[in-house]
Design an enzyme around this catalytic site. Structure first.
Site, short mmCIF file in Angstrom:
data_model
loop_
_atom_site.label_atom_id
_atom_site.label_comp_id
_atom_site.label_asym_id
_atom_site.label_seq_id
_atom_site.Cartn_x
_atom_site.Cartn_y
_atom_site.Cartn_z
N ASP A 1 24.77 32.47 43.67
CA ASP A 1 25.94 33.25 44.06
C ASP A 1 26.60 32.57 45.24
OD1 ASP A 1 27.75 35.56 44.58
OD2 ASP A 1 26.41 36.58 43.20
N GLU B 1 34.12 39.57 38.78
CA GLU B 1 34.76 39.38 40.08
C GLU B 1 35.21 37.94 40.33
OE1 GLU B 1 32.57 42.95 42.52
OE2 GLU B 1 31.56 41.01 42.54
N HIS C 1 31.87 33.68 42.02
CA HIS C 1 30.59 33.82 42.73
C HIS C 1 29.84 32.49 42.78
CE1 HIS C 1 30.43 38.09 43.69
NE2 HIS C 1 30.90 38.37 42.48
C1 ACM Z 1 28.55 43.09 39.94
O1 ACM Z 1 27.99 44.01 40.53
N1 ACM Z 1 29.51 42.42 40.53
C2 ACM Z 1 28.18 42.71 38.58
#
Ligand code: ACM
Ligand code: ZN
Length: 531
Positions: free
Chosen positions: A173, A308, A244
């Site tokens: 991440d 995201e 991410h």
């Molecule tokens: C997430 O909680 N962004 C998958």
């Protein structure tokens, strides 16, 4: 009431008791010797019972068998009979036998709870136990805080006890890259370390000033995968894309739209820098990384994230814009579908199925992809299910274990129905089950992580295994819980107290007001595991 969690789907209590003494053998054919040894070890450790293993035998015994033609119990169910002559556990697969063994384990008192000098007994009974869902998982985020091999193994022991079959590892991440990739050594050299970490919630400007680092070597992961396989658990790796990924960009800045420089993130939240979709190098990098992941992980499923991913950089990037034009795409959202689809096809060509967070469920995405439903997007999730696509339920307000106990009390995890109410019965089988994520921005160490995970994971386990029609209910669950928590503490696992995990109305209100700051304090009552 018998202290078994998840509650068996059918249980018929007989009369009398079976005494398990040292004259009882574990009888198992050759292919079940591994499970027999596991049972022998567990009974010795937990109940102080030392039983011999034999390939056959006529005396009092615990008999394990795989009978492929048993009907009505599927591939993970089992039949369990305890009578004066011993215990019989039968299933159509080894996994089913393993779950029967977990039930036996829970039926036996812990050594310190048995009356001294007396052999442990279990009531004579018959059980027919079949899981509600095929997907019974937990996710652990090892990127925001790293958790080592021992911690993961201990968690696998808990998952086995709870008859869960999947551990999804969120391996990279913005805040860290946590697995060795031989072809790209800088992922570890640069991406696995950050100089400090934000504390006090994601709105806070405070940091701890302490470097955080850690990663799994391939040998570590082989150990974890093997340990999981012995417990009939699949380890599903996640390589996040296209967002991410700041830790990867810090290591290989040429993979971003701007070229960087980038730094491994020290704060939580969504980052604007994502992989450039215009550069071929991005796809070369990701497919090479995924090929190493595929060689390491036998999982039929590879998670590719997809949540995201802000489109700011793609909008401003000439290469991304050129890609949109060349591919006849309408916008950056379609560029994401193009990006994800290329990766999905790569995995498919290697015989693996992609899983992604529900943001990736768009028009044009191959329906073979499994969506992990966490937040919003209900219409797209329903569309996917109606096209024959499959879904795993992880809706955040019912399953995110990093949320405080006011926002996500124990009973809410227990009651979560992953099947959308609007879904027609004929599509319900496309909901594979439940996976319960533990994000770790606010869980800096093992005990803290355990306090968020337990007891809520136990509620998720019963919810995923036992159908509501089997007559299970929350009050009964709570009554059975202390016994299971004692067993977990014995395994060195800490947990939040039962009362603190189910706060009253006013306490919940207070905890809701703390939610935006994502309180990183430990829950109120943490009961430590045995050292
Ligand atoms: C997430 O909680 N962004 C998958
Ligand atoms: Zn770009």
């Amino acid at each position: 009431m018998l202290p078994v969690i998840p509650a068996p789907t059918d249980l018929f209590l007989g009369t009398g008791n079976l005494v398990l003494d040292e004259g009882t053998a574990i009888v198992a054919p050759e292919p079940l010797q591994g499970i027999a040894r596991y049972l022998q070890q567990v009974l010795l450790e937990e109940s102080g019972l030392s039983l011999p293993i034999a390939p056959h035998g006529a005396g009092k015994a615990i008999r394990l068998s795989v009978k492929p033609d048993l009907t009505g119990i599927g591939s993970e169910g089992y039949l369990f009979t305890a009578g004066p002559a011993g215990v019989e556990i039968a299933a159509t697969t080894e996994a089913g036998v393993f779950y029967g063994v977990q039930t036996l384990r829970q039926l036996l008192p812990l050594a310190e709870e048995s009356r001294s000098g007396q052999a442990p007994t279990i009531p004579c009974l018959e059980i027919r136990d079949v899981p509600r869902f095929a997907w019974r998982g937990m996710m652990l985020d090892v990127a925001r805080h790293f958790f080592d091999v021992d911690t993961v193994k201990q968690l696998l022991d808990a998952l086995a006890l709870l008859k869960m079959n999947t551990l999804h590892l969120h391996l990279c991440d913005d805040q860290g890259w946590r697995l060795e990739i031989e072809r790209y050594p800088r992922l570890i050299e640069i991406g696995s370390t950050r100089p400090e970490t934000q504390i006090g919630g994601f709105l806070s400007r405070k940091t701890d000033g302490l470097p955080h680092r850690g990663y799994f070597t391939k040998a570590d992961l082989r150990q974890i995968i093997a340990y999981a396989a012995e417990r009939y658990i699949t380890v599903v790796p996640e390589i996040e894309l296209p967002g991410h990924c700041t830790a990867a960009l810090a290591a290989y800045p040429e993979l971003g739209c701007t070229g960087g420089p980038y730094r491994v993130a020290t704060t939580a939240g969504i980052k604007k820098d994502i992989y450039c979709a215009g550069k071929e190098e991005t796809f070369t990098f990701l497919t090479n990384v995924l090929d190493e992941v595929i060689n390491l992980f036998p999982s039929p499923w590879i998670h590719i994230g997809g949540d995201e991913a802000p489109k700011n950089r793609w909008k401003a990037c000439p290469r991304c814009q050129a890609r949109i034009k060349a591919e006849g795409l309408r916008n950056e959202q379609e560029l994401q579908t193009y990006f994800v689809t290329r990766i999905v096809r790569h995995l498919e060509a290697r015989g693996r199925t992609a899983i992604g967070w529900n943001e990736i469920l768009r028009e044009g995405l191959p329906p073979s992809v499994i969506g992990q439903y966490w937040f919003r997007g209900r219409k797209k999730v329903l569309q996917h299910l109606r096209r024959g696509g499959r879904i795993i339920g992880s809706q955040n307000f019912y399953s995110y274990l990093d949320y405080n106990y006011g926002v996500l009390p124990l009973s809410k995890v227990y009651a979560y129905n992953p099947v959308p109410r609007q879904l027609e019965p004929r599509y319900r089988k496309n909901v594979l089950g439940i996976e319960t994520p533990m994000w770790t921005e606010t869980a800096p160490n093992r005990e803290h992580m355990h306090a968020f995970v337990f007891p809520r994971l136990i509620a998720a386990a019963e919810n995923g295994w036992t159908p509501p029609e089997a007559g299970r209910d929350f009050q009964g669950f709570v009554a059975r819980l202390p016994s299971l928590l004692r067993r977990l503490r014995r395994m060195g696992i800490a947990h939040t107290g039962i009362e603190a995990s189910q706060p009253g109305f006013f306490k919940r209100l207070i905890l809701w007001t703390k939610f935006p700051k994502q309180s990183s304090e430990l829950p109120e009552v943490v009961v430590k595991g045995r050292p």
